[in-house]
Design a protein around this motif. Structure first.
Motif, PDB file in Angstrom:
ATOM      1  N   GLN A   1      38.269  50.454  52.387  1.00  0.00           N
ATOM      2  CA  GLN A   1      39.551  49.767  52.581  1.00  0.00           C
ATOM      3  C   GLN A   1      39.607  48.450  51.806  1.00  0.00           C
ATOM      4  N   ASP A   2      38.538  47.659  51.899  1.00  0.00           N
ATOM      5  CA  ASP A   2      38.547  46.346  51.250  1.00  0.00           C
ATOM      6  C   ASP A   2      38.408  46.458  49.728  1.00  0.00           C
ATOM      7  N   MET A   3      37.590  47.396  49.276  1.00  0.00           N
ATOM      8  CA  MET A   3      37.443  47.549  47.827  1.00  0.00           C
ATOM      9  C   MET A   3      38.722  48.097  47.206  1.00  0.00           C
ATOM     10  N   ARG A   4      39.475  48.849  47.965  1.00  0.00           N
ATOM     11  CA  ARG A   4      40.775  49.292  47.448  1.00  0.00           C
ATOM     12  C   ARG A   4      41.647  48.079  47.134  1.00  0.00           C
ATOM     13  N   ALA A   5      41.739  47.129  48.067  1.00  0.00           N
ATOM     14  CA  ALA A   5      42.530  45.914  47.834  1.00  0.00           C
ATOM     15  C   ALA A   5      41.949  45.109  46.675  1.00  0.00           C
ATOM     16  N   HIS A   6      40.635  45.061  46.599  1.00  0.00           N
ATOM     17  CA  HIS A   6      39.961  44.328  45.516  1.00  0.00           C
ATOM     18  C   HIS A   6      40.322  44.941  44.170  1.00  0.00           C
ATOM     19  N   HIS A   7      40.258  46.255  44.083  1.00  0.00           N
ATOM     20  CA  HIS A   7      40.590  46.954  42.839  1.00  0.00           C
ATOM     21  C   HIS A   7      42.059  46.744  42.455  1.00  0.00           C
ATOM     22  N   GLU A   8      42.922  46.726  43.441  1.00  0.00           N
ATOM     23  CA  GLU A   8      44.351  46.587  43.134  1.00  0.00           C
ATOM     24  C   GLU A   8      44.643  45.280  42.412  1.00  0.00           C
ATOM     25  N   GLN A   9      43.930  44.207  42.763  1.00  0.00           N
ATOM     26  CA  GLN A   9      44.152  42.960  42.032  1.00  0.00           C
ATOM     27  C   GLN A   9      43.614  43.043  40.603  1.00  0.00           C
ATOM     28  N   ALA A  10      42.494  43.724  40.422  1.00  0.00           N
ATOM     29  CA  ALA A  10      41.958  43.888  39.069  1.00  0.00           C
ATOM     30  C   ALA A  10      42.952  44.627  38.191  1.00  0.00           C
ATOM     31  N   VAL A  11      43.568  45.672  38.736  1.00  0.00           N
ATOM     32  CA  VAL A  11      44.582  46.420  37.981  1.00  0.00           C
ATOM     33  C   VAL A  11      45.769  45.513  37.662  1.00  0.00           C
ATOM     34  N   GLN A  12      46.180  44.701  38.606  1.00  0.00           N
ATOM     35  CA  GLN A  12      47.292  43.767  38.385  1.00  0.00           C
ATOM     36  C   GLN A  12      46.976  42.810  37.231  1.00  0.00           C
ATOM     37  N   MET A  13      45.781  42.231  37.222  1.00  0.00           N
ATOM     38  CA  MET A  13      45.407  41.294  36.154  1.00  0.00           C
ATOM     39  C   MET A  13      45.311  42.005  34.805  1.00  0.00           C
ATOM     40  N   ALA A  14      44.768  43.205  34.807  1.00  0.00           N
ATOM     41  CA  ALA A  14      44.632  43.940  33.549  1.00  0.00           C
ATOM     42  C   ALA A  14      45.998  44.294  32.970  1.00  0.00           C
ATOM     43  N   PHE A  15      46.945  44.698  33.814  1.00  0.00           N
ATOM     44  CA  PHE A  15      48.299  44.980  33.337  1.00  0.00           C
ATOM     45  C   PHE A  15      48.942  43.723  32.749  1.00  0.00           C
ATOM     46  N   ALA A  16      48.744  42.599  33.415  1.00  0.00           N
ATOM     47  CA  ALA A  16      49.325  41.346  32.920  1.00  0.00           C
ATOM     48  C   ALA A  16      48.783  41.014  31.539  1.00  0.00           C
ATOM     49  N   PHE A  17      47.478  41.228  31.343  1.00  0.00           N
ATOM     50  CA  PHE A  17      46.878  40.914  30.051  1.00  0.00           C
ATOM     51  C   PHE A  17      47.322  41.899  28.973  1.00  0.00           C
ATOM     52  N   LEU A  18      47.483  43.160  29.327  1.00  0.00           N
ATOM     53  CA  LEU A  18      47.912  44.161  28.347  1.00  0.00           C
ATOM     54  C   LEU A  18      49.306  43.877  27.813  1.00  0.00           C
ATOM     55  N   ALA A  19      50.128  43.190  28.586  1.00  0.00           N
ATOM     56  CA  ALA A  19      51.511  42.910  28.174  1.00  0.00           C
ATOM     57  C   ALA A  19      51.617  41.733  27.209  1.00  0.00           C
ATOM     58  N   LYS A  20      50.498  41.063  26.929  1.00  0.00           N
ATOM     59  CA  LYS A  20      50.558  39.846  26.121  1.00  0.00           C
ATOM     60  C   LYS A  20      50.465  40.156  24.632  1.00  0.00           C
ATOM     61  N   PRO A  21      51.457  39.746  23.858  1.00  0.00           N
ATOM     62  CA  PRO A  21      51.353  39.909  22.404  1.00  0.00           C
ATOM     63  C   PRO A  21      50.325  38.929  21.838  1.00  0.00           C
ATOM     64  N   GLY A  22      49.632  39.366  20.831  1.00  0.00           N
ATOM     65  CA  GLY A  22      48.675  38.485  20.162  1.00  0.00           C
ATOM     66  C   GLY A  22      47.344  38.368  20.858  1.00  0.00           C
ATOM     67  N   ALA A  23      47.118  39.107  21.929  1.00  0.00           N
ATOM     68  CA  ALA A  23      45.823  39.043  22.612  1.00  0.00           C
ATOM     69  C   ALA A  23      44.784  39.823  21.813  1.00  0.00           C
ATOM     70  N   ASN A  24      43.540  39.531  22.069  1.00  0.00           N
ATOM     71  CA  ASN A  24      42.441  40.210  21.394  1.00  0.00           C
ATOM     72  C   ASN A  24      42.548  41.723  21.667  1.00  0.00           C
ATOM     73  N   PRO A  25      42.736  42.541  20.624  1.00  0.00           N
ATOM     74  CA  PRO A  25      42.937  43.983  20.846  1.00  0.00           C
ATOM     75  C   PRO A  25      41.717  44.669  21.459  1.00  0.00           C
ATOM     76  N   ASN A  26      40.529  44.206  21.100  1.00  0.00           N
ATOM     77  CA  ASN A  26      39.334  44.797  21.693  1.00  0.00           C
ATOM     78  C   ASN A  26      39.241  44.466  23.181  1.00  0.00           C
ATOM     79  N   LEU A  27      39.650  43.254  23.522  1.00  0.00           N
ATOM     80  CA  LEU A  27      39.653  42.860  24.924  1.00  0.00           C
ATOM     81  C   LEU A  27      40.741  43.612  25.694  1.00  0.00           C
ATOM     82  N   GLN A  28      41.829  43.882  25.006  1.00  0.00           N
ATOM     83  CA  GLN A  28      42.870  44.684  25.652  1.00  0.00           C
ATOM     84  C   GLN A  28      42.402  46.126  25.887  1.00  0.00           C
ATOM     85  N   THR A  29      41.544  46.614  25.021  1.00  0.00           N
ATOM     86  CA  THR A  29      40.968  47.942  25.250  1.00  0.00           C
ATOM     87  C   THR A  29      40.146  47.956  26.543  1.00  0.00           C
ATOM     88  N   VAL A  30      39.379  46.889  26.762  1.00  0.00           N
ATOM     89  CA  VAL A  30      38.616  46.777  28.010  1.00  0.00           C
ATOM     90  C   VAL A  30      39.578  46.715  29.200  1.00  0.00           C
TER      91      VAL A  30
END
Length: 222
Positions: A73-102
């Motif tokens: 239950q708790d790791m599900r909530a933990h993972h959901e924030q990681a997905v939220q942060m990753a989506f936010a970073f993927l939407a950024k133009p000019g970000a490091n493309p290799n880091l966006q792959t991660v």
């Protein structure tokens, strides 16, 4: 006039007929013998009971403990924030493309793991989410759910939304490394204290995967 008559057989008086004294023995087919029938029925009952026990054991739902349920239950909530942060970073133009792959790999991998957590909780007949508002009780370290180890604060999330260019690269890497380190702490505890092999193996896989991603984030994010 004498009439000759044919001789007639008469019973012998020399001794008793031994054939008449033999008892008749009736041999029944095996399936009509009551002893064989009883033995066969007992054998069938024993085999049926054994088969039912084996099938029941194979189909039995594992018995999870508090660590299994709390971790999922708790790791599900933990993972959901990681997905939220990753989506936010993927939407950024000019970000490091290799880091966006991660970041993309984090989205894909952690969404799959969230699905696995939900399915396990359903299998165990438990709630799919921690609805108490308190996390980490299964680790004997109860904290508000949004204060679990590694979670970014609301201020951190706002800063990530606003960051651009190399600042975004650096901030995303820093926040995600801290996030993964907190997740590893939780997963290592679960791997040692969970009651089911499914959760133990799952937690070990999370440790291995997030340690690998930390190495990539450190290399690419500076």
């Amino acid at each position: 006039m004498t009439i000759d008559s044919a001789p007639t057989d008469s019973p012998s008086t020399d001794g008793p007929d031994t054939d008449d004294e033999d008892d008749d023995v009736i041999v029944l087919p095996w399936y009509r013998n009551p002893v064989n029938i009883i033995v066969s029925l007992l054998a069938v009952l024993i085999l049926a009971g054994t088969a039912g026990f084996v099938i029941g054991e194979r189909n039995a739902v594992p018995d999870p403990n508090a660590t299994d349920i709390g971790f999922l239950q708790d790791m599900r909530a933990h993972h959901e924030q990681a997905v939220q942060m990753a989506f936010a970073f993927l939407a950024k133009p000019g970000a490091n493309p290799n880091l966006q792959t991660v970041a993309y790999e984090i989205v894909q991998g952690q969404q799959l793991e969230i699905g696995r957590m939900i399915q396990l909780l359903r299998d165990y007949g438990k709630s799919e989410a921690n609805e108490s508002g308190i996390g980490m009780a299964w680790m004997q370290q109860p904290v508000p759910l949004d204060r679990m180890p590694g979670l970014a604060s609301e201020a951190d999330l706002d800063a990530l939304e606003s960051a651009r260019g190399t600042d975004a690269d650096s901030l995303f890497s820093r926040l995600m490394i801290a996030h993964h380190e907190g997740g590893i702490t939780m997963a290592e505890y679960a791997a040692s204290h969970a009651g089911t092999s499914e959760v133990v193996d799952f937690a070990k896989g999370i440790v291995t995967g997030q340690q690998s991603e930390i190495g990539e984030l450190q290399r690419l994010g500076g």
